[in-house]
Design a protein around this motif. Structure first.
Motif, short mmCIF file in Angstrom:
data_model
loop_
_atom_site.label_atom_id
_atom_site.label_comp_id
_atom_site.label_asym_id
_atom_site.label_seq_id
_atom_site.Cartn_x
_atom_site.Cartn_y
_atom_site.Cartn_z
N SER A 79 0.75 -1.19 0.07
CA SER A 79 -0.04 0.07 -0.04
C SER A 79 0.85 1.44 -0.10
O SER A 79 1.84 1.22 0.49
CB SER A 79 -1.04 0.11 1.01
N GLY A 80 0.29 2.40 -0.68
CA GLY A 80 0.93 3.40 -0.69
C GLY A 80 1.50 3.86 -1.94
O GLY A 80 2.26 2.98 -2.67
N ARG A 84 -0.88 9.79 -8.75
CA ARG A 84 -2.28 9.46 -8.73
C ARG A 84 -2.76 9.31 -10.28
O ARG A 84 -3.08 10.05 -11.17
CB ARG A 84 -2.87 10.97 -8.28
N GLU A 95 -2.97 4.97 -0.65
CA GLU A 95 -2.99 5.53 0.66
C GLU A 95 -2.27 4.17 1.56
O GLU A 95 -2.94 3.28 1.50
CB GLU A 95 -4.10 6.04 1.16
N ARG A 97 -2.27 3.90 4.69
CA ARG A 97 -3.07 3.60 5.56
C ARG A 97 -4.19 2.68 5.48
O ARG A 97 -4.74 1.80 6.18
CB ARG A 97 -3.81 4.75 6.20
N ARG A 98 -4.49 2.21 4.09
CA ARG A 98 -5.69 1.29 3.87
C ARG A 98 -5.06 0.05 3.89
O ARG A 98 -5.75 -0.84 3.49
CB ARG A 98 -5.92 1.79 2.33
#
Length: 294
Positions: A79-80, A84, A95, A97-98
């Protein structure tokens, strides 16, 4: 599958895996670091572990054949991502955090379970994302551990964070799947929101190291398909001495539902997949530079 229940007189050996071929969390945290909800002290410890490469943020993993490198690959999606991309089909990996926290030791144990599969098929480990170089310490630890197990290694990267790849990490990589999103800086910026130059610099550094490269180029009608944009990519790629293949990947709409579910603005809803004629034109542009194209 069970090799004792299948009768195949010829072809590749049948392997009784006895282990899953896909995994990952089905729920995603909306707050915290790497999906972590904890006290300040616990979070501080986890952040320190991430900086040390002992802990990473994992989105998912799967066992695939002839997709993310040679043979059967255990592909781990971290993740991260700093980019974009308008056509991203996994926006839920953008992200960190996901993701879900996983220790390097745990992941290496999982990788080790497939050593026999890799030996039989000529496969190995591919670290993808997101962008794996968002978690360089963790990736470096996984790559080192995989090489100690005698496993072929690959990373799938945009190269934008190539400066995060140390010389030691690069030495532990057998194959770089380099995603060159566009060849004209303005088009690259429109497509990804970032600058092109870091990708170009990283590609040259990888080639100079002697590491094999597979180039990936996503063909999006009305965005990356202009002849001059493709030509700029092809000219650049032709200067990289270790490129063994170019993959032209036709745009698809498989990620649209994810963008909607995440409440993100998806700008390519009306974009169609490229026609066979357009795909072949682009492949021919790469071939005209002496490149092997898939």
């Amino acid at each position: 599958m069970n090799s004792q229940t299948m009768d195949r007189p010829s072809g590749a050996p049948v392997i009784d895996l006895g282990v899953p071929v896909i995994g990952g969390s089905h729920t995603r945290s909306s707050a915290g670091t790497a999906g972590m909800s904890s006290t300040d002290a616990e979070r501080s410890e986890k952040l320190a572990a991430m900086r040390a490469g002992e802990l990473g943020s994992l989105h998912s993993w799967e066992l695939v054949t002839a997709v993310d490198g040679p043979g059967t690959r255990l592909t781990t999606f971290l993740s991260g991502c700093p980019l974009r991309c308008l056509y991203c089909h996994n926006p839920d990996t953008m992200e960190m955090r996901r993701g879900e926290p996983i220790s390097a030791d745990e992941l290496l144990k999982r990788i080790a379970r497939y050593t026999k599969v890799f030996e039989v098929t000529g496969g190995g480990l591919t670290i993808s994302g997101g962008e794996p170089l968002m978690q360089p310490a963790f990736v470096a630890r996984i790559l080192r551990g995989a090489k100690e197990l005698g496993i072929h290694t690959a990373i799938d990267t945009s190269g934008y964070l190539g400066a995060h790849c140390s010389d030691q990490m690069l030495a532990d990589i057998d194959l770089v799947l380099l995603d060159v999103k566009s060849g004209i800086p303005e088009t690259y910026k429109k497509t990804t929101g970032r600058e092109l130059q870091p990708t170009l610099d990283f590609g040259r550094r990888v080639a100079d190291s002697g590491t094999e490269i597979w180039i990936r180029f996503v063909l999006v009608p009305g965005l990356t398909d202009a002849e001059e944009n493709v030509e700029a990519v092809a000219e650049y790629v032709s200067t990289l001495s270790t490129v063994s293949r170019v993959e032209v990947l036709p745009f698809h709409q498989m990620g649209q539902d994810k963008w909607t579910a995440l409440g993100m603005d998806y700008q390519l809803a009306d974009t169609r997949a490229p026609s066979p004629e357009l795909v072949e034109r682009v492949r021919d542009q790469f071939r005209s530079h002496g490149l092997t194209v898939f």
